[in-house]
Design an enzyme around this catalytic site. Structure first.
Site: not given
Length: 255
Positions: A50, A111
Site C-alpha cells: 500500500s 500510511k
C-alpha cells in the site's frame, strides 16, 4: 617422578555466582534493548504494497518513537492507559507514520499523513485537495509495479506546501477512491493515505473497512529509513531465504 595435579573443580558457590552474574548481564541487556525499543526506536517489517514505491513488501524499517512523543500505542500490547501523548509534536502533512489500527489496535499499519486536524480533504479524479487547494502533481511516466510486475502504473510526484516531495502510483482512471466526498478532519485526528493510491485501504474508507480518521494517540512513530530489505517469501523458518536481499533498498531514507 614429577606428580601432576588435577585442575581444580569450581566450588558449588562459585558456579552459582557465575550463573547469577550471567543472568544479571543478560537481564540488563534485555532491559536496555526494551527501553530503546519503547523510548527511541522500533523496527517493523512491511507486509503489504500500500505504500509503494516508497516502501515495498519485505522492507525492514526503523520507526522513530520520539518524533511525536509517546502514548499508550508506543508501549507493547497497547495497555489501557489514558488518552493523549507525552511530549513530542504533532505529525505534519507528508509524514509517513506507523500506527495502531483504530478498530483493532493489535494491528500496526503504515500510511502517509495527508490531512491535519481541521483540514477539509477530498479526492476528485485522483487529484487530492486539501482545503480546496490541489496537492501539485507531476507525472513521471509509466513503470511496472515493484510487487506486482505484471501491473503497469503511472508514477506521479506529489509535492507538499513545505517543498517535500514523494512519488505515488496511479493505476488508472475510475478506480475506487479516485472520487470521494469531502472529509473534515476532527480535532486530534489525521487523514491518512497510502502512496499506492489504487491499492490502499486508508482514510478514504470508513473505520469498518479502512482506517477512517486516525486518532493522534494511536500513532506509534515516524518511519525514518529502510534498514534492510528481503525479497517476498523470505522468512525466519526458511533458512535458505535468509540471504534473499533486495540490495538496492538498504539504508534508504523514507521520504
Amino acid at each position: 617422578m614429577t606428580q601432576t595435579s588435577s585442575p581444580a573443580v569450581p566450588a558449588p558457590n562459585t558456579l552459582r555466582q557465575e550463573f547469577l552474574e550471567t543472568l544479571r548481564i543478560a537481564g540488563a541487556g534485555l532491559a536496555i534493548a526494551m527501553t530503546l525499543r519503547i523510548v527511541i526506536f522500533q523496527p517493523f517489517t512491511i507486509p503489504s504494497s500500500s505504500m509503494e514505491p516508497a516502501l515495498v513488501i519485505g522492507d525492514y524499517i526503523i520507526v522513530s518513537k520520539f518524533a511525536y512523543g509517546w502514548s499508550r500505542a508506543s508501549l507493547p500490547f497497547n495497555p489501557p492507559l489514558p488518552d493523549g501523548r507525552l511530549l513530542g509534536k504533532g505529525a505534519e502533512r507528508g509524514d509517513v507514520v506507523v500506527f495502531r489500527l483504530p478498530r483493532d489496535p493489535s494491528q500496526t499499519w503504515i500510511k502517509r499523513v495527508i490531512g491535519l486536524p481541521g483540514d477539509r480533504v477530498r479526492v476528485a479524479g485522483g487529484q487530492v485537495y486539501v482545503n480546496e487547494v490541489p496537492i501539485p502533481q507531476t507525472p513521471l511516466g509509466l513503470t511496472q509495479d515493484h510487487d506486482a510486475p505484471d501491473r503497469t502504473v503511472l508514477q506521479v510526484r506529489e509535492r507538499q506546501a513545505d517543498g517535500r516531495g514523494y512519488v505515488t502510483y496511479d493505476g488508472g482512471a475510475g478506480q475506487p477512491g479516485d472520487d470521494t466526498e469531502s472529509y473534515v478532519v476532527p480535532a486530534g485526528q489525521y487523514f491518512m493515505m497510502g502512496d499506492n493510491r489504487d491499492n490502499s485501504l486508508d482514510s478514504r474508507w470508513s473505520g469498518e473497512v479502512g482506517v477512517g480518521f486516525l486518532p493522534a494517540d494511536h500513532i506509534i512513530g515516524e518511519a525514518s529509513f529502510v534498514l534492510a530489505s528481503w525479497k517476498p517469501g523470505a522468512a525466519l523458518y526458511k533458512p535458505w531465504t535468509w540471504l534473499n536481499f533486495q540490495w538496492d533498498r538498504f539504508a534508504r531514507p523514507i521520504r
